[in-house]
Design a protein around this motif. Structure first.
Motif, PDB file in Angstrom:
ATOM      1  N   ASP A 118       5.164  12.055  13.899  1.00  0.00           N
ATOM      2  CA  ASP A 118       5.446  12.255  15.335  1.00  0.00           C
ATOM      3  C   ASP A 118       4.989  13.453  15.998  1.00  0.00           C
ATOM      4  N   ALA A 119       5.157  14.608  14.952  1.00  0.00           N
ATOM      5  CA  ALA A 119       4.389  15.971  15.755  1.00  0.00           C
ATOM      6  C   ALA A 119       3.055  15.786  15.976  1.00  0.00           C
ATOM      7  N   ALA A 120       2.202  14.950  14.921  1.00  0.00           N
ATOM      8  CA  ALA A 120       1.045  14.891  14.942  1.00  0.00           C
ATOM      9  C   ALA A 120       0.636  13.994  16.296  1.00  0.00           C
ATOM     10  N   ARG A 121       1.569  13.019  16.444  1.00  0.00           N
ATOM     11  CA  ARG A 121       1.243  12.031  17.682  1.00  0.00           C
ATOM     12  C   ARG A 121       1.517  12.874  18.817  1.00  0.00           C
ATOM     13  N   GLN A 122       2.379  13.961  19.121  1.00  0.00           N
ATOM     14  CA  GLN A 122       2.581  14.621  20.152  1.00  0.00           C
ATOM     15  C   GLN A 122       1.169  15.408  20.381  1.00  0.00           C
ATOM     16  N   MET A 123       0.433  15.743  19.345  1.00  0.00           N
ATOM     17  CA  MET A 123      -0.535  16.848  19.520  1.00  0.00           C
ATOM     18  C   MET A 123      -1.556  15.844  19.950  1.00  0.00           C
ATOM     19  N   GLU A 124      -1.755  14.604  19.373  1.00  0.00           N
ATOM     20  CA  GLU A 124      -3.087  13.393  19.672  1.00  0.00           C
ATOM     21  C   GLU A 124      -2.482  12.108  19.850  1.00  0.00           C
ATOM     22  N   PRO A 125      -1.772  11.952  21.119  1.00  0.00           N
ATOM     23  CA  PRO A 125      -1.053  10.613  21.514  1.00  0.00           C
ATOM     24  C   PRO A 125      -2.066   9.357  20.988  1.00  0.00           C
ATOM     25  N   LEU A 126      -3.408   9.378  20.843  1.00  0.00           N
ATOM     26  CA  LEU A 126      -4.054   8.064  20.559  1.00  0.00           C
ATOM     27  C   LEU A 126      -3.828   7.787  19.021  1.00  0.00           C
ATOM     28  N   LEU A 127      -3.003   8.800  18.121  1.00  0.00           N
ATOM     29  CA  LEU A 127      -2.942   8.472  16.786  1.00  0.00           C
ATOM     30  C   LEU A 127      -1.816   7.486  16.558  1.00  0.00           C
ATOM     31  N   GLY A 128      -2.144   6.297  15.542  1.00  0.00           N
ATOM     32  CA  GLY A 128      -1.402   5.272  15.599  1.00  0.00           C
ATOM     33  C   GLY A 128      -0.011   5.577  14.471  1.00  0.00           C
ATOM     34  N   ALA A 129       0.460   4.288  14.164  1.00  0.00           N
ATOM     35  CA  ALA A 129       1.700   4.243  13.425  1.00  0.00           C
ATOM     36  C   ALA A 129       1.295   4.488  11.990  1.00  0.00           C
ATOM     37  N   GLU A 130      -0.012   4.335  11.475  1.00  0.00           N
ATOM     38  CA  GLU A 130      -0.094   4.401  10.122  1.00  0.00           C
ATOM     39  C   GLU A 130      -0.036   5.667   9.665  1.00  0.00           C
ATOM     40  N   ILE A 131       0.090   6.765  10.456  1.00  0.00           N
ATOM     41  CA  ILE A 131       0.030   7.987   9.974  1.00  0.00           C
ATOM     42  C   ILE A 131       1.347   8.257   9.220  1.00  0.00           C
ATOM     43  N   GLU A 132       1.009   9.058   8.027  1.00  0.00           N
ATOM     44  CA  GLU A 132       2.472   9.219   7.117  1.00  0.00           C
ATOM     45  C   GLU A 132       2.603  10.933   7.772  1.00  0.00           C
ATOM     46  N   ASN A 133       1.983  11.604   7.608  1.00  0.00           N
ATOM     47  CA  ASN A 133       2.304  13.026   8.009  1.00  0.00           C
ATOM     48  C   ASN A 133       0.738  13.833   8.227  1.00  0.00           C
ATOM     49  N   ALA A 134       0.687  14.952   8.457  1.00  0.00           N
ATOM     50  CA  ALA A 134      -0.508  15.832   8.490  1.00  0.00           C
ATOM     51  C   ALA A 134      -0.268  17.459   8.271  1.00  0.00           C
ATOM     52  N   ILE A 135      -1.689  17.696   8.419  1.00  0.00           N
ATOM     53  CA  ILE A 135      -1.663  19.214   8.123  1.00  0.00           C
ATOM     54  C   ILE A 135      -2.315  19.789   9.340  1.00  0.00           C
ATOM     55  N   PHE A 136      -1.893  20.628  10.050  1.00  0.00           N
ATOM     56  CA  PHE A 136      -2.414  21.425  11.385  1.00  0.00           C
ATOM     57  C   PHE A 136      -3.455  22.681  10.541  1.00  0.00           C
ATOM     58  N   ALA A 137      -4.638  22.686  10.680  1.00  0.00           N
ATOM     59  CA  ALA A 137      -5.479  23.737  10.303  1.00  0.00           C
ATOM     60  C   ALA A 137      -5.931  24.585  11.382  1.00  0.00           C
ATOM     61  N   PRO A 138      -5.068  25.548  12.135  1.00  0.00           N
ATOM     62  CA  PRO A 138      -5.386  26.312  13.399  1.00  0.00           C
ATOM     63  C   PRO A 138      -6.804  27.178  13.601  1.00  0.00           C
ATOM     64  N   HIS A 139      -7.110  27.296  12.086  1.00  0.00           N
ATOM     65  CA  HIS A 139      -8.695  28.159  12.636  1.00  0.00           C
ATOM     66  C   HIS A 139      -9.806  27.403  12.456  1.00  0.00           C
ATOM     67  N   GLU A 140      -9.655  26.120  12.478  1.00  0.00           N
ATOM     68  CA  GLU A 140     -10.891  25.140  12.565  1.00  0.00           C
ATOM     69  C   GLU A 140     -11.331  25.213  13.626  1.00  0.00           C
ATOM     70  N   ALA A 141     -12.659  25.190  13.911  1.00  0.00           N
ATOM     71  CA  ALA A 141     -13.320  25.269  15.323  1.00  0.00           C
ATOM     72  C   ALA A 141     -14.402  24.205  15.474  1.00  0.00           C
ATOM     73  N   GLN A 142     -15.040  24.169  16.537  1.00  0.00           N
ATOM     74  CA  GLN A 142     -16.139  23.105  16.923  1.00  0.00           C
ATOM     75  C   GLN A 142     -17.215  23.581  17.852  1.00  0.00           C
ATOM     76  N   VAL A 143     -18.249  23.269  17.467  1.00  0.00           N
ATOM     77  CA  VAL A 143     -19.317  23.559  18.611  1.00  0.00           C
ATOM     78  C   VAL A 143     -20.290  22.399  18.836  1.00  0.00           C
ATOM     79  N   ASP A 144     -20.804  22.372  19.882  1.00  0.00           N
ATOM     80  CA  ASP A 144     -21.765  21.357  20.178  1.00  0.00           C
ATOM     81  C   ASP A 144     -23.108  21.637  19.595  1.00  0.00           C
ATOM     82  N   SER A 145     -23.710  20.986  18.682  1.00  0.00           N
ATOM     83  CA  SER A 145     -24.551  21.371  17.748  1.00  0.00           C
ATOM     84  C   SER A 145     -25.998  21.227  18.388  1.00  0.00           C
ATOM     85  N   GLN A 146     -26.046  20.350  19.581  1.00  0.00           N
ATOM     86  CA  GLN A 146     -27.182  20.194  20.279  1.00  0.00           C
ATOM     87  C   GLN A 146     -27.306  21.373  21.241  1.00  0.00           C
TER      88      GLN A 146
END
Ligand code: GLY
Length: 383
Positions: A118-146
């Motif tokens: 439920d906590a994961a779905r609050q962060m990402e509302p598109l997540l479905g009912a099949e999620i058992e649980n999650a880990i949040f890794a706050p230091h992960e990042a992203q960049v537009d590689s192009q």
């Protein structure tokens, strides 16, 4: 000092930029166009934890070192190029589906926190009912590689570097055991040092003694890009689970990626498209209504042990290859260690020595995705 770098991907350009700023005269030779190898078709996740876990190992430690360099690297790139590169450190969700075995996890810490479904779905509302649980890794990042690639090319050229696109490095010339030149269809380039940063193509330049050829093999990855129906917001975080990752990039999401030993084949396949969609919909069921807007394929450079190849190969020749699944993440650290090695003779971690396989036949161990029959076929041997 003059340096010739082979490969205008993220590694070659980042090293070239650093060397040029350090006072070297640098030429980058590129067989195709800037970023045309793996860089432009990569997901751009800076995923030290999701890719390499939280324990200590040479590549995981290097990934954390690179991740720590990223904020300053991104800021300098943006300030000097004038381009936004979409660098965001807002964390990633690592999902476990119902019925799936738990990931082998080390102790949770500030790097990773446990979440209920439920906590994961609050962060990402598109997540479905099949999620058992999650880990949040706050230091992960992203960049537009192009965008990253464009900004790097601008910074490199502004620092005095020269990119020679569509100029393939065909053969090295050695004099008394030292690499002194590289032959292209147009000329022979002479330099004090040469760097192979040619990704999956790193083993294809002729003229080297066999033990000096970087033992990399291409690992094909296909990625699809999905666009939402009108009014639907894209996720905020990178999401991992069900064998795939979902990366928000501007107003779309990237879903990747297959893993396949297919030589230099970069064809786009229906089987990969179907598999990626199905796995992503297992995490976010409403993605079935999203429109396919692009489909890419690229080649990751993998060494037999999956670790990078960073260091001197023979006199006058340096290697920056084998980044495998982490080429974008590693880039600032690769640029640091290679430029310090070339300009100041500061040694690189011996775990990454490009000569570590010399004289051995090492099996390449690559897990392949089951997106097509035979997808988990024989593992090749590289010498
Ligand atoms: N780093 C993600 C991939 O190689 O697919």
């Amino acid at each position: 000092m003059k340096v010739v770098i082979i490969g205008a991907g993220v590694a070659g350009l980042a090293i070239g930029w650093k060397l040029a700023v350090g006072g070297a005269k640098v030429v980058v030779l590129e067989r195709a166009q800037v970023g045309n190898g793996a860089t432009l078709v990569s997901g751009g996740m800076l995923a030290a934890t999701a890719e390499l876990g939280s324990v200590s190992s040479p590549d995981a430690d290097f990934a954390r070192q690179a991740n720590a360099l990223w904020p300053d690297f991104a800021a300098a790139l943006e300030a000097q190029s004038g381009f936004a590169i979409g660098y965001r450190r807002n964390g990633a969700l690592l999902l476990r589906l119902k019925g799936e075995a738990a990931r082998p996890e080390g102790p949770l810490s500030g790097e990773r926190t446990a979440l209920t479904a439920d906590a994961a779905r609050q962060m990402e509302p598109l997540l479905g009912a099949e999620i058992e649980n999650a880990i949040f890794a706050p230091h992960e990042a992203q960049v537009d590689s192009q965008a990253l690639c464009r900004a790097l090319a601008v910074c490199f050229v502004q620092a005095g570097g020269e990119v020679r696109a569509t100029e393939t490095a065909v053969r090295f010339e050695l004099t008394g055991g030292r690499v002194t030149g590289v032959v292209t269809p147009f000329t022979t380039h002479r330099a004090d040092a040469f760097v192979i940063a040619a990704g999956a193509w790193s083993a294809r330049i002729e003229g080297l003694p066999p033990e000096a050829v970087p033992p990399v093999v291409p690992v094909k990855g296909e990625i699809i890009v999905l666009s939402p129906p009108a009014g639907v917001a894209v996720p905020s975080h990178v999401v991992w689970g069900n064998g795939v990752y979902i990366v928000p990039r501007r107003e779309r999401v990237l879903v990747g990626a297959t893993m396949e030993l297919a030589g230099f084949d970069t064809s786009l396949t229906k089987s990969a498209l179907t598999w990626l969609r199905r796995q992503a919909e297992g995490l976010m069921p409403s993605l079935k209504d999203w429109r396919l807007s692009e489909h890419w394929a690229g080649l990751r450079p993998a060494a037999p042990d999956g670790l990078p190849l960073l260091g001197q190969s023979v006199d006058g020749l340096f290697v920056a290859s084998g980044q495998y699944r982490n080429g974008i993440l590693f880039a600032p650290a690769v640029a640091d260690v290679l430029s310090r090695l070339i300009l100041e003779r500061i040694a690189v971690d011996p775990a990454f020595d490009p000569r570590r396989f010399a004289g051995t036949k090492s099996p390449l161990i690559v897990p392949q995705t089951p997106h097509k029959e035979g997808g988990n076929g024989a593992w090749p041997t590289v010498s």
